[in-house]
Scaffold this motif. Structure first.
Motif, PDB file in Angstrom:
ATOM      1  N   ASP A  27      19.030  72.689 -33.802  1.00  0.00           N
ATOM      2  CA  ASP A  27      19.970  72.291 -34.857  1.00  0.00           C
ATOM      3  C   ASP A  27      19.824  70.824 -35.250  1.00  0.00           C
ATOM      4  O   ASP A  27      20.469  70.354 -36.175  1.00  0.00           O
ATOM      5  CB  ASP A  27      21.412  72.608 -34.460  1.00  0.00           C
ATOM      6  N   ARG A  28      18.992  70.071 -34.530  1.00  0.00           N
ATOM      7  CA  ARG A  28      18.686  68.669 -34.816  1.00  0.00           C
ATOM      8  C   ARG A  28      19.910  67.764 -34.702  1.00  0.00           C
ATOM      9  O   ARG A  28      19.891  66.617 -35.164  1.00  0.00           O
ATOM     10  CB  ARG A  28      18.045  68.521 -36.211  1.00  0.00           C
ATOM     11  N   LEU A  29      20.960  68.256 -34.122  1.00  0.00           N
ATOM     12  CA  LEU A  29      22.195  67.496 -33.960  1.00  0.00           C
ATOM     13  C   LEU A  29      22.547  67.289 -32.491  1.00  0.00           C
ATOM     14  O   LEU A  29      23.216  66.319 -32.135  1.00  0.00           O
ATOM     15  CB  LEU A  29      23.347  68.216 -34.669  1.00  0.00           C
ATOM     16  N   HIS A  30      22.097  68.218 -31.632  1.00  0.00           N
ATOM     17  CA  HIS A  30      22.396  68.154 -30.203  1.00  0.00           C
ATOM     18  C   HIS A  30      21.104  67.980 -29.400  1.00  0.00           C
ATOM     19  O   HIS A  30      20.051  68.470 -29.796  1.00  0.00           O
ATOM     20  CB  HIS A  30      23.127  69.419 -29.749  1.00  0.00           C
ATOM     21  N   LEU A  31      21.231  67.314 -28.273  1.00  0.00           N
ATOM     22  CA  LEU A  31      20.080  67.102 -27.418  1.00  0.00           C
ATOM     23  C   LEU A  31      19.567  68.421 -26.850  1.00  0.00           C
ATOM     24  O   LEU A  31      20.331  69.358 -26.621  1.00  0.00           O
ATOM     25  CB  LEU A  31      20.443  66.167 -26.266  1.00  0.00           C
ATOM     26  N   SER A  32      18.280  68.474 -26.594  1.00  0.00           N
ATOM     27  CA  SER A  32      17.680  69.594 -25.879  1.00  0.00           C
ATOM     28  C   SER A  32      17.960  69.423 -24.385  1.00  0.00           C
ATOM     29  O   SER A  32      18.487  68.399 -23.936  1.00  0.00           O
ATOM     30  CB  SER A  32      16.168  69.615 -26.111  1.00  0.00           C
ATOM     31  N   SER A  33      17.556  70.405 -23.588  1.00  0.00           N
ATOM     32  CA  SER A  33      17.717  70.282 -22.141  1.00  0.00           C
ATOM     33  C   SER A  33      16.983  69.052 -21.607  1.00  0.00           C
ATOM     34  O   SER A  33      17.503  68.323 -20.758  1.00  0.00           O
ATOM     35  CB  SER A  33      17.202  71.546 -21.444  1.00  0.00           C
ATOM     36  N   GLU A  34      15.780  68.802 -22.121  1.00  0.00           N
ATOM     37  CA  GLU A  34      15.025  67.637 -21.673  1.00  0.00           C
ATOM     38  C   GLU A  34      15.696  66.347 -22.122  1.00  0.00           C
ATOM     39  O   GLU A  34      15.698  65.346 -21.393  1.00  0.00           O
ATOM     40  CB  GLU A  34      13.593  67.698 -22.194  1.00  0.00           C
ATOM     41  N   GLY A  35      16.270  66.345 -23.318  1.00  0.00           N
ATOM     42  CA  GLY A  35      17.015  65.175 -23.773  1.00  0.00           C
ATOM     43  C   GLY A  35      18.202  64.881 -22.872  1.00  0.00           C
ATOM     44  O   GLY A  35      18.464  63.728 -22.507  1.00  0.00           O
ATOM     45  N   HIS A  36      18.947  65.925 -22.502  1.00  0.00           N
ATOM     46  CA  HIS A  36      20.082  65.753 -21.590  1.00  0.00           C
ATOM     47  C   HIS A  36      19.623  65.265 -20.221  1.00  0.00           C
ATOM     48  O   HIS A  36      20.294  64.427 -19.591  1.00  0.00           O
ATOM     49  CB  HIS A  36      20.834  67.074 -21.444  1.00  0.00           C
ATOM     50  N   ARG A  37      18.502  65.781 -19.736  1.00  0.00           N
ATOM     51  CA  ARG A  37      17.999  65.363 -18.430  1.00  0.00           C
ATOM     52  C   ARG A  37      17.685  63.873 -18.435  1.00  0.00           C
ATOM     53  O   ARG A  37      18.046  63.136 -17.501  1.00  0.00           O
ATOM     54  CB  ARG A  37      16.737  66.160 -18.066  1.00  0.00           C
ATOM     55  N   ARG A  38      17.017  63.421 -19.469  1.00  0.00           N
ATOM     56  CA  ARG A  38      16.657  62.010 -19.561  1.00  0.00           C
ATOM     57  C   ARG A  38      17.908  61.131 -19.688  1.00  0.00           C
ATOM     58  O   ARG A  38      17.981  60.045 -19.095  1.00  0.00           O
ATOM     59  CB  ARG A  38      15.717  61.778 -20.744  1.00  0.00           C
ATOM     60  N   LEU A  39      18.873  61.590 -20.455  1.00  0.00           N
ATOM     61  CA  LEU A  39      20.084  60.791 -20.619  1.00  0.00           C
ATOM     62  C   LEU A  39      20.850  60.666 -19.304  1.00  0.00           C
ATOM     63  O   LEU A  39      21.388  59.595 -18.990  1.00  0.00           O
ATOM     64  CB  LEU A  39      20.980  61.404 -21.696  1.00  0.00           C
ATOM     65  N   ALA A  40      20.910  61.731 -18.520  1.00  0.00           N
ATOM     66  CA  ALA A  40      21.570  61.661 -17.217  1.00  0.00           C
ATOM     67  C   ALA A  40      20.915  60.602 -16.340  1.00  0.00           C
ATOM     68  O   ALA A  40      21.598  59.846 -15.631  1.00  0.00           O
ATOM     69  CB  ALA A  40      21.542  63.023 -16.538  1.00  0.00           C
ATOM     70  N   LEU A  41      19.597  60.520 -16.382  1.00  0.00           N
ATOM     71  CA  LEU A  41      18.888  59.502 -15.613  1.00  0.00           C
ATOM     72  C   LEU A  41      19.246  58.103 -16.114  1.00  0.00           C
ATOM     73  O   LEU A  41      19.379  57.156 -15.316  1.00  0.00           O
ATOM     74  CB  LEU A  41      17.379  59.720 -15.712  1.00  0.00           C
ATOM     75  N   ARG A  42      19.410  57.968 -17.414  1.00  0.00           N
ATOM     76  CA  ARG A  42      19.783  56.666 -17.987  1.00  0.00           C
ATOM     77  C   ARG A  42      21.180  56.253 -17.531  1.00  0.00           C
ATOM     78  O   ARG A  42      21.419  55.084 -17.196  1.00  0.00           O
ATOM     79  CB  ARG A  42      19.708  56.738 -19.507  1.00  0.00           C
ATOM     80  N   GLY A  49      12.734  59.879 -10.910  1.00  0.00           N
ATOM     81  CA  GLY A  49      12.447  60.192 -12.311  1.00  0.00           C
ATOM     82  C   GLY A  49      12.710  59.004 -13.207  1.00  0.00           C
ATOM     83  O   GLY A  49      13.524  58.128 -12.888  1.00  0.00           O
ATOM     84  N   ASP A  50      12.024  58.971 -14.332  1.00  0.00           N
ATOM     85  CA  ASP A  50      12.089  57.857 -15.274  1.00  0.00           C
ATOM     86  C   ASP A  50      12.491  58.397 -16.639  1.00  0.00           C
ATOM     87  O   ASP A  50      11.747  59.167 -17.261  1.00  0.00           O
ATOM     88  CB  ASP A  50      10.722  57.168 -15.344  1.00  0.00           C
ATOM     89  N   TRP A  51      13.670  57.999 -17.103  1.00  0.00           N
ATOM     90  CA  TRP A  51      14.156  58.511 -18.388  1.00  0.00           C
ATOM     91  C   TRP A  51      13.270  58.083 -19.560  1.00  0.00           C
ATOM     92  O   TRP A  51      13.210  58.769 -20.582  1.00  0.00           O
ATOM     93  CB  TRP A  51      15.590  58.042 -18.642  1.00  0.00           C
ATOM     94  N   SER A  52      12.558  56.967 -19.392  1.00  0.00           N
ATOM     95  CA  SER A  52      11.747  56.434 -20.487  1.00  0.00           C
ATOM     96  C   SER A  52      10.286  56.863 -20.424  1.00  0.00           C
ATOM     97  O   SER A  52       9.458  56.356 -21.192  1.00  0.00           O
ATOM     98  CB  SER A  52      11.829  54.906 -20.495  1.00  0.00           C
TER      99      SER A  52
END
Length: 265
Positions: free
Chosen positions: A182-197, A208-211
């Motif tokens: 939908d281009r409005l919500h993060l994907s599972s990988e996007g959420h995973r990276r944000l949690a690390l951040r 793990g490295d969010w960047s």
């Protein structure tokens, strides 16, 4: 900066917000045993990381998709104050920014009042800035409004001693693989990276490295990209516009997925 410490035997954590914090579009791995539409998301993932470093984590997630800032502060914030958590994550105002005529200055005044209540209840508060929308053609025109709101949020965080998760600076999220269909919500990988951040901001040790750079892939051919645009417009943009015109919200009838402070697991 927040005085949050991970050394306590018991930590209570409450997440407030809209679909971003509810976890759309990151399906829960145990979805078959959970209510229909249950999502995981960065907040659940962060809670899982945090739980590994405390004796016991008690976690509530009051976020509901589609909520405006005033709804978050009238429906969710009083419950958070009642729970008196050690830690609150707060992301609010994104749905307001999407609406024509919204004023980031006015939104910031309401946001600060909410932060003041949470800090007054003894919670350490983590504030999230908005994403840089410059890479999204449909929302590129909102970039200036988001930037203005972000400056307010940073000033509010400074005045109230809050930590800040700066989504604007996370260039790794400007890859289409960080976003759902939908281009409005993060994907599972996007959420995973944000949690690390979030863990990085709060000093929670993680692997793990969010960047980490995304694997290189060739760009979509022009014709295939336009077909995806058309499919997106039919499946996501048109229904979203229809809800706005009819005064409905994607959150109508949806209850918080974790309304009480309960041990994770």
């Amino acid at each position: 900066m927040s005085g949050f410490q991970i050394g306590k035997d018991i930590i209570s954590y409450v997440a407030l917000g809209d679909s971003f914090t509810e976890g759309l579009d990151d399906p829960h791995p145990d979805g078959g045993n959970l209510p229909q539409g249950r999502y995981r998301g960065w907040a659940d993932r962060f809670a899982e990381h945090l739980a590994g470093h405390v004796g016991e984590l008690r976690y509530a997630n009051l976020a509901v998709r589609g909520k405006l800032l005033r709804q978050i502060f009238t429906e969710q914030l009083p419950r958070a104050v009642e729970l008196r958590p050690d830690l609150v994550t707060l992301c609010a105002g994104g749905n307001d920014i999407l609406r024509p005529g919204s004023d980031p200055d006015t939104l910031a005044e309401a946001f600060e009042a909410g932060v003041d209540r949470l800090r007054g209840a003894g919670a350490d508060v983590v504030v999230f800035t908005g994403f840089d929308t410059g890479f999204q053609p449909v929302m590129k025109h909102l970039r200036g409004k988001v930037a203005t709101y972000n400056m307010h949020l940073r000033a509010i965080a400074d005045r109230h001693g809050c930590s800040v998760v700066d989504l604007w600076s996370m260039k790794v999220l400007q890859d289409r693989r960080a976003w759902s269909a939908d281009r409005l919500h993060l994907s599972s990988e996007g959420h995973r990276r944000l949690a690390l951040r979030v863990c990085e901001v709060l000093g929670v040790p993680v692997e793990g490295d969010w960047s980490e750079p995304w694997p290189q892939v060739p760009p979509l051919p022009w014709r295939e990209a336009r077909q995806e645009d058309l499919q997106w417009a039919r499946q996501h943009l048109v229904p979203w516009i229809h809800r706005r015109l009819t005064g409905r919200s994607s959150g109508d009838g949806i209850r918080p997925k974790r309304p009480d402070l309960e041990p994770l697991g």
